[in-house]
Design a protein around this motif. Structure first.
Motif, PDB file in Angstrom:
ATOM      1  N   GLN A  52     142.802  -3.464  26.681  1.00 22.33           N
ATOM      2  CA  GLN A  52     141.390  -3.617  26.373  1.00 22.33           C
ATOM      3  C   GLN A  52     140.936  -2.655  25.294  1.00 22.33           C
ATOM      4  O   GLN A  52     141.404  -1.514  25.223  1.00 22.33           O
ATOM      5  CB  GLN A  52     140.555  -3.289  27.618  1.00 22.33           C
ATOM      6  CG  GLN A  52     140.598  -4.340  28.704  1.00 22.33           C
ATOM      7  CD  GLN A  52     139.716  -3.899  29.862  1.00 22.33           C
ATOM      8  OE1 GLN A  52     140.016  -2.917  30.531  1.00 22.33           O
ATOM      9  NE2 GLN A  52     138.622  -4.597  30.071  1.00 22.33           N
ATOM     10  N   ILE A  73     137.062  -1.464  24.129  1.00 27.73           N
ATOM     11  CA  ILE A  73     135.637  -1.609  24.415  1.00 27.73           C
ATOM     12  C   ILE A  73     134.875  -0.690  23.465  1.00 27.73           C
ATOM     13  O   ILE A  73     135.137   0.514  23.408  1.00 27.73           O
ATOM     14  CB  ILE A  73     135.338  -1.247  25.887  1.00 27.73           C
ATOM     15  CG1 ILE A  73     136.143  -2.184  26.807  1.00 27.73           C
ATOM     16  CG2 ILE A  73     133.842  -1.359  26.186  1.00 27.73           C
ATOM     17  CD1 ILE A  73     136.397  -1.626  28.188  1.00 27.73           C
ATOM     18  N   GLU A 108     133.370  -5.478  25.058  1.00 29.11           N
ATOM     19  CA  GLU A 108     134.823  -5.645  24.999  1.00 29.11           C
ATOM     20  C   GLU A 108     135.191  -6.594  23.862  1.00 29.11           C
ATOM     21  O   GLU A 108     134.585  -7.658  23.695  1.00 29.11           O
ATOM     22  CB  GLU A 108     135.366  -6.203  26.329  1.00 29.11           C
ATOM     23  CG  GLU A 108     136.873  -6.333  26.215  1.00 29.11           C
ATOM     24  CD  GLU A 108     137.598  -6.686  27.498  1.00 29.11           C
ATOM     25  OE1 GLU A 108     136.965  -6.778  28.563  1.00 29.11           O
ATOM     26  OE2 GLU A 108     138.829  -6.876  27.402  1.00 29.11           O
TER      27      GLU A 108
END
Ligand code: ADP
Ligand code: MG
Length: 262
Positions: free
Chosen positions: A79, A81, A86
């Motif tokens: 991920q 962010i 995100e």
């Protein structure tokens, strides 16, 4: 060295004094170029107002990493962010992120057929819909801040490299970014012009801008960085406060890198 040992060093957290909001969070992120795993298990948290210098040998993945943060490159696992958004394939959200993240490149990337002022007003007018007079006022404000207001009506080719890079920084600031990414902003410049660009970056840092800077300017790192992140082979190998990073590098690859550049 075993990857577990690498991880131990990479994940030591350093406090960023009184910075409480997370600006960028990267968790278990991987990127591939075809078969090539260019970024491997990247974990990095940048607090709002923090100044990060990313260092490492050529080809270690520094540019790719910061280009992933404004999605000039896409990642395939983990991920990223940015300001609570995100990064996915949702184009609307990518626009949202790009609006908040400015980027300055090694080769300035100014539009050669537009004046410096037009370079600075283009995106605010056409992306943000800001009226021309207001966009020009903002542009002149930032051109003064980077100390080249007298160059506003000239074309990029009429400026020195250092002036062009400061124009590129002003152009980014005109979009009112919350985070600035720099990819070796001084490495295409003659030595006498490096300082004027670094001075501009130091001022930005002192004003509290969240910054991620890929640079080999270790003096800049010592002066303004809250943290130095060292990359090698697509991984974050070590990160620490500048003082500890330079005086007591822990990883052999960091030691080797520092012995070559200092
Ligand atoms: P750095 O900025 O640390 O020098 P880069 O992020 O530019 O490193 O590159 C990391 C690695 O990825 C290098 O081996 C480079 O050759 C490779 N690479 C960079 N861009 C591409 C691309 N578009 N396609 C394939 N490989 C790439
Ligand atoms: Mg690079």
């Amino acid at each position: 060295m075993a990857s577990e040992a690498l991880d131990d060093i990479a994940q030591i957290d350093t406090p960023a004094a009184s910075k409480t909001k997370v600006a960028v969070e990267i968790l278990g992120m991987h990127k591939w170029y075809g078969e090539f795993n260019v970024l491997r298990d990247i974990n990095l948290r940048v607090m709002s107002g923090e100044r990060i210098v990313i260092a490492g040998p050529s080809g270690s993945g520094k540019s790719t990493l910061i280009r992933c943060i404004n999605r000039l490159e896409t990642h395939q696992k983990g991920q990223i962010i940015v300001n609570d958004v995100e990064l996915t394939n949702d184009l609307k959200r990518i626009d949202e992120v790009r609006r908040e993240v400015g980027m300055v490149f090694q080769h300035f990337n100014l539009f050669p057929h537009l004046t410096i002022l037009e370079n600075c007003t283009l995106a605010p007018m056409w992306v943000r819909g800001i009226p021309k007079a207001k966009a020009e006022e903002t542009a002149m404000h930032f051109l003064k801040r980077v100390k080249i207001p007298e160059q506003a009506k000239k074309y990029p080719g009429q400026l020195s490299g250092g002036q062009q890079q400061r124009a590129a920084i002003a152009r980014s600031l005109c979009m009112n970014p919350k985070i600035m990414l720099f990819d070796e902003p001084t490495s295409a410049l003659d030595p006498e012009m490096i300082k004027e660009v670094l001075d501009t970056m130091v001022t930005l840092a002192q004003e509290g801008m969240t910054m991620l800077c890929v640079t080999h300017e270790m003096g800049f790192a010592k002066q303004v960085a809250d943290r130095v992140v060292f990359m090698d082979g697509g991984q974050i190998v070590e990160q620490n406060e500048p003082e500890a990073f330079f005086s007591n590098p822990r990883h052999p690859r960091t030691k080797e890198f520092l012995s070559q550049i200092l």
